[in-house]
Structures are given as C-alpha cells and as structure tokens.
Design a protein around this motif. Structure first.
Motif, PDB file in Angstrom:
ATOM      1  N   UNK A   2      47.083  15.647  -1.188  1.00 43.65           N
ATOM      2  CA  UNK A   2      46.434  14.353  -1.067  1.00 43.65           C
ATOM      3  C   UNK A   2      45.702  14.059  -2.369  1.00 43.65           C
ATOM      4  N   UNK A   3      45.504  12.770  -2.636  1.00 45.80           N
ATOM      5  CA  UNK A   3      44.739  12.343  -3.805  1.00 45.80           C
ATOM      6  C   UNK A   3      43.594  11.451  -3.334  1.00 45.80           C
ATOM      7  N   UNK A   4      42.388  11.878  -3.622  1.00 49.65           N
ATOM      8  CA  UNK A   4      41.203  11.120  -3.272  1.00 49.65           C
ATOM      9  C   UNK A   4      40.640  10.418  -4.499  1.00 49.65           C
ATOM     10  N   UNK A   5      39.815   9.415  -4.260  1.00 51.61           N
ATOM     11  CA  UNK A   5      39.086   8.723  -5.324  1.00 51.61           C
ATOM     12  C   UNK A   5      37.599   8.936  -5.079  1.00 51.61           C
ATOM     13  N   UNK A   6      36.902   9.440  -6.082  1.00 53.58           N
ATOM     14  CA  UNK A   6      35.482   9.764  -5.947  1.00 53.58           C
ATOM     15  C   UNK A   6      34.681   8.870  -6.892  1.00 53.58           C
ATOM     16  N   UNK A   7      33.753   8.064  -6.356  1.00 50.92           N
ATOM     17  CA  UNK A   7      32.950   7.193  -7.224  1.00 50.92           C
ATOM     18  C   UNK A   7      32.016   8.000  -8.130  1.00 50.92           C
ATOM     19  N   UNK A   8      32.010   7.650  -9.404  1.00 49.83           N
ATOM     20  CA  UNK A   8      31.095   8.213 -10.394  1.00 49.83           C
ATOM     21  C   UNK A   8      30.638   7.060 -11.273  1.00 49.83           C
ATOM     22  N   UNK A   9      29.605   7.237 -12.080  1.00 50.44           N
ATOM     23  CA  UNK A   9      29.217   6.156 -12.987  1.00 50.44           C
ATOM     24  C   UNK A   9      30.386   5.727 -13.878  1.00 50.44           C
ATOM     25  N   UNK A  10      30.745   4.460 -13.805  1.00 50.79           N
ATOM     26  CA  UNK A  10      31.820   3.936 -14.634  1.00 50.79           C
ATOM     27  C   UNK A  10      33.162   3.797 -13.957  1.00 50.79           C
ATOM     28  N   UNK A  11      33.279   4.234 -12.690  1.00 49.65           N
ATOM     29  CA  UNK A  11      34.559   4.096 -12.008  1.00 49.65           C
ATOM     30  C   UNK A  11      34.796   5.169 -10.969  1.00 49.65           C
ATOM     31  N   UNK A  12      36.060   5.493 -10.746  1.00 51.77           N
ATOM     32  CA  UNK A  12      36.437   6.486  -9.733  1.00 51.77           C
ATOM     33  C   UNK A  12      37.247   7.609 -10.377  1.00 51.77           C
ATOM     34  N   UNK A  62      41.644   7.527 -16.361  1.00 49.56           N
ATOM     35  CA  UNK A  62      41.531   7.073 -17.749  1.00 49.56           C
ATOM     36  C   UNK A  62      40.625   5.865 -17.895  1.00 49.56           C
ATOM     37  N   UNK A  63      40.522   5.058 -16.835  1.00 47.71           N
ATOM     38  CA  UNK A  63      39.745   3.820 -16.939  1.00 47.71           C
ATOM     39  C   UNK A  63      38.275   3.990 -16.566  1.00 47.71           C
ATOM     40  N   UNK A  64      37.838   5.210 -16.265  1.00 48.71           N
ATOM     41  CA  UNK A  64      36.412   5.432 -16.004  1.00 48.71           C
ATOM     42  C   UNK A  64      35.656   5.212 -17.311  1.00 48.71           C
ATOM     43  N   UNK A  65      34.690   4.313 -17.291  1.00 52.54           N
ATOM     44  CA  UNK A  65      33.988   3.919 -18.506  1.00 52.54           C
ATOM     45  C   UNK A  65      32.710   4.734 -18.703  1.00 52.54           C
ATOM     46  N   UNK A  66      32.137   4.590 -19.895  1.00 52.44           N
ATOM     47  CA  UNK A  66      30.889   5.277 -20.193  1.00 52.44           C
ATOM     48  C   UNK A  66      31.120   6.487 -21.082  1.00 52.44           C
ATOM     49  N   UNK A  67      30.038   7.050 -21.622  1.00 58.08           N
ATOM     50  CA  UNK A  67      30.162   8.185 -22.539  1.00 58.08           C
ATOM     51  C   UNK A  67      30.714   9.419 -21.843  1.00 58.08           C
ATOM     52  N   UNK A  68      31.382  10.251 -22.645  1.00 54.40           N
ATOM     53  CA  UNK A  68      31.957  11.496 -22.139  1.00 54.40           C
ATOM     54  C   UNK A  68      31.282  12.671 -22.831  1.00 54.40           C
ATOM     55  N   UNK A  69      31.089  13.750 -22.083  1.00 54.23           N
ATOM     56  CA  UNK A  69      30.475  14.966 -22.618  1.00 54.23           C
ATOM     57  C   UNK A  69      30.677  16.066 -21.592  1.00 54.23           C
ATOM     58  N   UNK A  70      30.392  17.303 -21.985  1.00 52.69           N
ATOM     59  CA  UNK A  70      30.476  18.397 -21.017  1.00 52.69           C
ATOM     60  C   UNK A  70      29.506  18.159 -19.865  1.00 52.69           C
ATOM     61  N   UNK A  71      28.313  17.690 -20.187  1.00 58.10           N
ATOM     62  CA  UNK A  71      27.324  17.417 -19.147  1.00 58.10           C
ATOM     63  C   UNK A  71      27.759  16.316 -18.205  1.00 58.10           C
TER      64      UNK A  71
END
Length: 280
Positions: A2-12, A62-71
């Motif tokens: 199954x593939x779920x979508x999980x909301x996070x800042x900037x998208x899913x 790929x379309x989740x927006x916002x800065x990326x980092x390990x944190x």
C-alpha cells in the motif's frame, strides 16, 4: 503493498508499506534515490515489513516544498510514524539515508529500536576536492546531467549504469522498475535544491552519531563507484569504530550494497539480526 500519503510541512510524503511477518522496519534511501531502492531487499527478504518513504524532493514526494536537511527529514519521519501509529521501529538507512537515520535516532531515541547503517551514517570526511564553497556546484551539476528528458527508460537505465552504478546489471527488472519510478513524463523526479542542501548537511553539518546509545550495525562497501575505486570508509575509519556489528561487503560498490541480490541479502540478514536481538 500500500502507499499512504502523510502530511508534512510543504506537502505530503509518499510512504510505501510492504507487509511481511516481521516487526516494521523503517527504510531510508539515499540523496538522489527514492523508495524503489528497496526493491532488491523486498525480493531477498520478503518476510520483512518495510515502511519505505520517498523523502521530500524525490519520487512521489518531489513536490513537497520548503528547505531540506537531515533534521527536516528526521521530522518528516517522525510524522510518518505518528501517521502509521508506530511508536518505535528498527531503522535501516543507506548512504545519505543512513545519515538521516542517525539524525532521526538522535532526535527521537525512544522511537528507534536499532539502527542498520549501509555505507553511510558513520561520520566521514568529504571526498577529495569537495568543500563547503563548491558543494552546490558539484552536486547541482550531477543532478543536471540526469535531468534531461528521457524518451526511453532503457536509455535512462544505461545512463545510470554508465555513471553511478557501473556494477549493476542493465537487464535487471528491478533496476528498470527503479528507473521507471524516477521518471515522470520522461524527466527524473529529483529536486536539485534538496540534493545540494542534503549533501552539504552530510559532509559539513554536525553529526550526532556519538550521542547514540541504541544498537548500531554497520555494513560498508569495498568500493565507492565501480571495482577498485576508493571506498567511502577507509580501513582506519572502520578500525576506529566500536559498534554492535560491522560487516564488510566484499566485491560490492556503494550502489551494489542494496541494489544487487547479494548486497540486499546481506542487509536483510543484518536486519534480521537486529530484530531477533530486540523483538519487542
């Protein structure tokens, strides 16, 4: 599956769940990869229950927006476990995903039963010639090479093998499936900004590896890219480690640690060891 979508800042965040008989294993892919990296592990160890996200900036995320980092990735993984109702899991990360796994374990130690790190996660100096000043140019150029439009998946597979995966089998159907997941309308789904930010964090950020107290198992490749290339971790790096288990992966390069049957089988065996050691 199954593939779920999980909301996070900037998208899913897209999360694929492959159910087996084991406790859940959170698996975290590398800097320019996506969740189909784990196809070889699914085939070699079908009993494992794998929770495999596409990290932000990659694949279906790929379309989740916002800065990326390990944190930021660690916070996204925390949201994934919350959404799936999982209190604590075993975690396996490969390459940059291993560094994300370390950051996740440092931030949320009660959520991580054990770590299996595959050719990453353990602090290491940057490759020769890579500096904080040129990391953007180096990694952005690598991404740009792949982000032309590919009219044929086979051509894209040939490109991957000829550049970063020289020991893989071009005819492997799992490699083709991996390539197909990379592409959307012929273009790789990979954010160059995310790759640059994450690579900078891996090589020039502050590692929290020494803070960890849970069992850590580490597998490392004999070579980096292709036979006889210098490995990511030197013999001196390995000798300095004091971990639960350390396993050399002889005859494999970085990609082959997971993207070959023999590499995936070794990773699966190490995960089994972790789960058996702490089944709760």
């Amino acid at each position: 599956m199954t593939v779920d979508r999980v909301p996070v800042p900037g998208g899913d965040i897209a999360v694929e769940i492959n159910s087996g008989t084991s406790a859940p294993i959170l698996v975290v892919h590398g800097v320019s990869s996506q969740r189909m990296l784990w196809g070889w592990l699914r085939e070699q160890a079908p009993h494992l229950t794998l929770v495999a996200p596409d990290l932000r900036g990659r694949g279906d995320s790929v379309d989740v927006t916002g800065p990326s980092s390990l944190g930021r990735h660690a916070q996204d993984l925390d949201a994934v476990l919350d959404a799936l109702g999982l209190d604590a899991v075993h975690v396996c990360g490969m390459s940059m995903g291993a560094f994300v796994s370390v950051e996740f374990a440092a931030r949320y130690p009660s959520r991580v039963k054990s770590l299996v790190l595959v050719d990453g996660g353990v602090p290491v100096g940057p490759p020769a010639g890579l500096t904080r000043d040129n990391v953007a140019a180096v990694f952005a150029d690598k991404v740009a090479q792949s982000q032309r439009r590919w009219n044929d998946v086979d051509d894209y597979v040939d490109f991957l093998v000829s550049t970063s995966m020289p020991l893989l089998d071009r005819a492997d159907p799992l490699l083709r499936k991996y390539a197909e997941h990379d592409l959307a309308d012929g273009s790789p789904r990979l954010s160059s900004a995310a790759v640059v930010a994450d690579a900078t964090d891996v090589f020039f950020g502050d590692s929290r590896f020494r803070e960890l107290t849970m069992p850590i198992r580490f597998l490392h490749a004999q070579w980096s890219v292709g036979a006889d290339s210098a490995p990511m971790y030197s013999a001196q790096d390995i000798d300095a480690l004091d971990l639960t288990a350390i396993s050399p992966m002889v005859g494999l390069d970085h990609a082959g640690t997971v993207m070959t049957p023999v590499g995936a089988a070794a990773v699966g065996a190490m995960i089994d060891e972790a789960v058996v050691s702490r089944p709760d």
